[in-house]
Design a protein around this motif. Structure first.
Motif, PDB file in Angstrom:
ATOM      1  N   HIS A 105       0.830  -1.259  -0.085  1.00 44.49           N
ATOM      2  CA  HIS A 105      -0.039   0.127  -0.121  1.00 44.49           C
ATOM      3  C   HIS A 105       0.866   1.311  -0.162  1.00 44.49           C
ATOM      4  O   HIS A 105       0.221   2.430  -0.354  1.00 44.49           O
ATOM      5  CB  HIS A 105      -1.090  -0.028   1.298  1.00 44.49           C
ATOM      6  N   VAL A 106       2.185   1.273   0.269  1.00 44.70           N
ATOM      7  CA  VAL A 106       3.121   2.439   0.243  1.00 44.70           C
ATOM      8  C   VAL A 106       3.253   3.081  -0.939  1.00 44.70           C
ATOM      9  O   VAL A 106       3.168   4.213  -1.146  1.00 44.70           O
ATOM     10  CB  VAL A 106       4.364   1.736   0.881  1.00 44.70           C
ATOM     11  N   ARG A 107       2.967   2.294  -1.967  1.00 45.49           N
ATOM     12  CA  ARG A 107       3.200   2.869  -3.398  1.00 45.49           C
ATOM     13  C   ARG A 107       1.964   3.592  -3.850  1.00 45.49           C
ATOM     14  O   ARG A 107       2.047   4.891  -4.371  1.00 45.49           O
ATOM     15  CB  ARG A 107       3.232   1.526  -4.456  1.00 45.49           C
ATOM     16  N   THR A 108       0.967   3.246  -3.187  1.00 46.93           N
ATOM     17  CA  THR A 108      -0.351   4.039  -3.443  1.00 46.93           C
ATOM     18  C   THR A 108      -0.433   5.247  -2.680  1.00 46.93           C
ATOM     19  O   THR A 108      -0.751   6.460  -3.231  1.00 46.93           O
ATOM     20  CB  THR A 108      -1.769   3.155  -3.060  1.00 46.93           C
ATOM     21  N   ALA A 109       0.117   5.361  -1.577  1.00 45.47           N
ATOM     22  CA  ALA A 109       0.425   6.548  -0.690  1.00 45.47           C
ATOM     23  C   ALA A 109       1.342   7.296  -1.414  1.00 45.47           C
ATOM     24  O   ALA A 109       1.075   8.864  -1.487  1.00 45.47           O
ATOM     25  CB  ALA A 109       0.768   6.299   0.561  1.00 45.47           C
ATOM     26  N   ARG A 110       2.206   7.069  -2.286  1.00 45.81           N
ATOM     27  CA  ARG A 110       3.306   7.851  -2.658  1.00 45.81           C
ATOM     28  C   ARG A 110       2.465   8.520  -3.875  1.00 45.81           C
ATOM     29  O   ARG A 110       2.790   9.598  -4.349  1.00 45.81           O
ATOM     30  CB  ARG A 110       4.488   6.936  -3.281  1.00 45.81           C
ATOM     31  N   LEU A 111       1.790   7.688  -4.804  1.00 44.31           N
ATOM     32  CA  LEU A 111       1.179   8.268  -5.982  1.00 44.31           C
ATOM     33  C   LEU A 111       0.156   9.206  -5.509  1.00 44.31           C
ATOM     34  O   LEU A 111       0.137  10.398  -6.235  1.00 44.31           O
ATOM     35  CB  LEU A 111       0.457   7.245  -6.580  1.00 44.31           C
ATOM     36  N   VAL A 112      -0.880   8.875  -4.522  1.00 42.02           N
ATOM     37  CA  VAL A 112      -1.612  10.070  -3.927  1.00 42.02           C
ATOM     38  C   VAL A 112      -1.004  11.236  -3.682  1.00 42.02           C
ATOM     39  O   VAL A 112      -1.335  12.171  -3.773  1.00 42.02           O
ATOM     40  CB  VAL A 112      -2.647   9.347  -2.958  1.00 42.02           C
ATOM     41  N   ALA A 113       0.145  11.062  -2.640  1.00 40.62           N
ATOM     42  CA  ALA A 113       0.880  12.051  -2.059  1.00 40.62           C
ATOM     43  C   ALA A 113       1.157  12.890  -3.456  1.00 40.62           C
ATOM     44  O   ALA A 113       1.084  14.376  -3.406  1.00 40.62           O
ATOM     45  CB  ALA A 113       2.050  11.891  -1.266  1.00 40.62           C
ATOM     46  N   ALA A 114       1.909  12.499  -4.469  1.00 44.73           N
ATOM     47  CA  ALA A 114       2.362  13.105  -5.510  1.00 44.73           C
ATOM     48  C   ALA A 114       1.193  14.122  -6.392  1.00 44.73           C
ATOM     49  O   ALA A 114       1.524  15.147  -6.734  1.00 44.73           O
ATOM     50  CB  ALA A 114       3.218  12.213  -6.564  1.00 44.73           C
ATOM     51  N   ALA A 115       0.036  13.346  -6.449  1.00 49.75           N
ATOM     52  CA  ALA A 115      -0.852  14.050  -7.289  1.00 49.75           C
ATOM     53  C   ALA A 115      -1.526  15.106  -6.479  1.00 49.75           C
ATOM     54  O   ALA A 115      -1.812  16.105  -7.028  1.00 49.75           O
ATOM     55  CB  ALA A 115      -1.966  12.866  -7.501  1.00 49.75           C
ATOM     56  N   VAL A 116      -1.503  15.172  -5.275  1.00 49.82           N
ATOM     57  CA  VAL A 116      -2.130  16.173  -4.392  1.00 49.82           C
ATOM     58  C   VAL A 116      -0.811  17.201  -4.323  1.00 49.82           C
ATOM     59  O   VAL A 116      -1.288  18.274  -4.560  1.00 49.82           O
ATOM     60  CB  VAL A 116      -2.584  15.779  -2.975  1.00 49.82           C
ATOM     61  N   ALA A 117       0.274  17.024  -4.294  1.00 49.64           N
ATOM     62  CA  ALA A 117       1.148  17.899  -4.205  1.00 49.64           C
ATOM     63  C   ALA A 117       1.342  18.567  -5.478  1.00 49.64           C
ATOM     64  O   ALA A 117       1.403  20.103  -5.400  1.00 49.64           O
ATOM     65  CB  ALA A 117       2.406  17.100  -3.863  1.00 49.64           C
ATOM     66  N   ARG A 118       1.048  17.994  -6.578  1.00 47.60           N
ATOM     67  CA  ARG A 118       1.049  19.013  -7.799  1.00 47.60           C
ATOM     68  C   ARG A 118      -0.058  19.696  -7.999  1.00 47.60           C
ATOM     69  O   ARG A 118       0.110  20.769  -8.318  1.00 47.60           O
ATOM     70  CB  ARG A 118       1.083  17.768  -8.905  1.00 47.60           C
ATOM     71  N   ARG A 119      -1.122  19.140  -7.414  1.00 49.66           N
ATOM     72  CA  ARG A 119      -2.557  20.160  -7.614  1.00 49.66           C
ATOM     73  C   ARG A 119      -2.334  21.267  -6.525  1.00 49.66           C
ATOM     74  O   ARG A 119      -2.882  22.454  -6.813  1.00 49.66           O
ATOM     75  CB  ARG A 119      -3.615  19.281  -7.153  1.00 49.66           C
ATOM     76  N   ALA A 120      -1.511  21.057  -5.590  1.00 46.92           N
ATOM     77  CA  ALA A 120      -1.383  22.082  -4.373  1.00 46.92           C
ATOM     78  C   ALA A 120      -0.318  23.193  -4.963  1.00 46.92           C
ATOM     79  O   ALA A 120      -0.342  24.240  -4.494  1.00 46.92           O
ATOM     80  CB  ALA A 120      -0.997  21.606  -3.081  1.00 46.92           C
ATOM     81  N   GLY A 121       0.247  22.954  -5.921  1.00 45.87           N
ATOM     82  CA  GLY A 121       1.490  23.820  -6.544  1.00 45.87           C
ATOM     83  C   GLY A 121       2.916  23.547  -5.985  1.00 45.87           C
ATOM     84  O   GLY A 121       3.682  24.362  -6.225  1.00 45.87           O
ATOM     85  N   VAL A 122       3.082  22.355  -5.547  1.00 48.05           N
ATOM     86  CA  VAL A 122       4.387  22.081  -5.430  1.00 48.05           C
ATOM     87  C   VAL A 122       5.316  21.961  -6.691  1.00 48.05           C
ATOM     88  O   VAL A 122       4.683  21.295  -7.668  1.00 48.05           O
ATOM     89  CB  VAL A 122       4.634  20.640  -4.442  1.00 48.05           C
ATOM     90  N   ASP A 123       6.356  22.702  -6.669  1.00 50.11           N
ATOM     91  CA  ASP A 123       7.085  22.618  -8.089  1.00 50.11           C
ATOM     92  C   ASP A 123       7.494  21.101  -8.696  1.00 50.11           C
ATOM     93  O   ASP A 123       7.638  20.349  -7.699  1.00 50.11           O
ATOM     94  CB  ASP A 123       8.542  23.305  -7.680  1.00 50.11           C
ATOM     95  N   GLU A 124       7.138  21.022 -10.138  1.00 52.34           N
ATOM     96  CA  GLU A 124       7.409  19.775 -10.423  1.00 52.34           C
ATOM     97  C   GLU A 124       8.760  19.200 -10.041  1.00 52.34           C
ATOM     98  O   GLU A 124       8.758  17.855 -10.217  1.00 52.34           O
ATOM     99  CB  GLU A 124       7.516  19.762 -11.874  1.00 52.34           C
ATOM    100  N   ALA A 125       9.989  19.984 -10.145  1.00 57.33           N
ATOM    101  CA  ALA A 125      11.352  19.353  -9.817  1.00 57.33           C
ATOM    102  C   ALA A 125      11.080  18.768  -8.405  1.00 57.33           C
ATOM    103  O   ALA A 125      12.263  18.071  -8.232  1.00 57.33           O
ATOM    104  CB  ALA A 125      12.084  20.540  -9.972  1.00 57.33           C
ATOM    105  N   VAL A 126      10.423  19.172  -7.423  1.00 63.78           N
ATOM    106  CA  VAL A 126      10.389  18.383  -6.018  1.00 63.78           C
ATOM    107  C   VAL A 126       9.491  17.334  -6.054  1.00 63.78           C
ATOM    108  O   VAL A 126       9.328  16.873  -5.054  1.00 63.78           O
ATOM    109  CB  VAL A 126       9.966  19.840  -5.254  1.00 63.78           C
ATOM    110  N   LEU A 127       8.473  17.148  -7.056  1.00 62.62           N
ATOM    111  CA  LEU A 127       7.671  15.743  -6.746  1.00 62.62           C
ATOM    112  C   LEU A 127       8.502  14.450  -6.430  1.00 62.62           C
ATOM    113  O   LEU A 127       7.883  13.759  -5.568  1.00 62.62           O
ATOM    114  CB  LEU A 127       6.821  15.868  -7.895  1.00 62.62           C
ATOM    115  N   ASP A 128       9.441  14.470  -7.168  1.00 62.64           N
ATOM    116  CA  ASP A 128      10.266  12.839  -6.854  1.00 62.64           C
ATOM    117  C   ASP A 128      10.589  13.079  -5.399  1.00 62.64           C
ATOM    118  O   ASP A 128      10.633  11.895  -4.702  1.00 62.64           O
ATOM    119  CB  ASP A 128      11.383  12.878  -7.681  1.00 62.64           C
ATOM    120  N   GLU A 129      10.946  13.980  -4.699  1.00 63.07           N
ATOM    121  CA  GLU A 129      11.294  14.209  -3.448  1.00 63.07           C
ATOM    122  C   GLU A 129      10.376  13.980  -2.549  1.00 63.07           C
ATOM    123  O   GLU A 129      10.363  13.417  -1.473  1.00 63.07           O
ATOM    124  CB  GLU A 129      12.052  15.554  -3.095  1.00 63.07           C
TER     125      GLU A 129
END
Length: 148
Positions: free
Chosen positions: A14-38
């Protein structure tokens, strides 16, 4: 302020799912694309640590991930319910909190995971106590442009 809460069984898959959800919400929130991997890596480490603690302590409760979006930052809180002796939390130079160096790691704690998270996230706070632990991480956001 928008909030997303994710609860998942303490299973590594389930960790992979949490990572994917976090990245999607971060992107929508306006986190810089270069930081999404972090963001993905930090959430993966925090969730893997929580899963490991739940398994090591026989905790049946789900792991909790809360994603919080506000005007200036995007925050993620990963909480576990694994009981352990309360450890002091000390702020780092950048305002984050880390377990005090004189405190030994509790059974099942992943100090390497905490080191990875601290290297990825400038604003991180780690707390733990008898009712469980919490890793709080945040990243700055860029406001969406105003369209005419």
């Amino acid at each position: 302020m928008a909030t997303v809460e994710l609860l998942f069984s303490a299973l590594p898959e389930h960790v992979r799912t949490a990572r994917l959800v976090a990245a999607a919400v971060a992107r929508r929130a306006g986190v810089d694309e270069a930081v999404l991997d972090e963001v993905r890596l930090a959430v993966g480490e925090a969730c893997s640590r929580a899963v490991g603690l739940h398994v090591a302590h026989g905790v049946a409760a789900p792991v909790r991930v809360v994603l919080i979006e506000d005007e200036k930052k995007f925050s993620i809180e990963v909480a576990d319910d694994a009981p352990r002796p309360a450890a002091a939390t000390v702020p780092s130079a950048n305002g984050s909190g880390r377990p005090a160096p004189e405190e030994p790691a509790a059974d099942g704690e992943d100090d390497m995971g905490l080191a990875v998270i601290s290297g990825l996230v400038d604003d991180v706070e780690v707390t733990a106590g008898e009712s469980g632990g919490l890793i709080r991480m945040s990243w700055p956001t860029t406001p969406a442009p105003v369209l005419p």
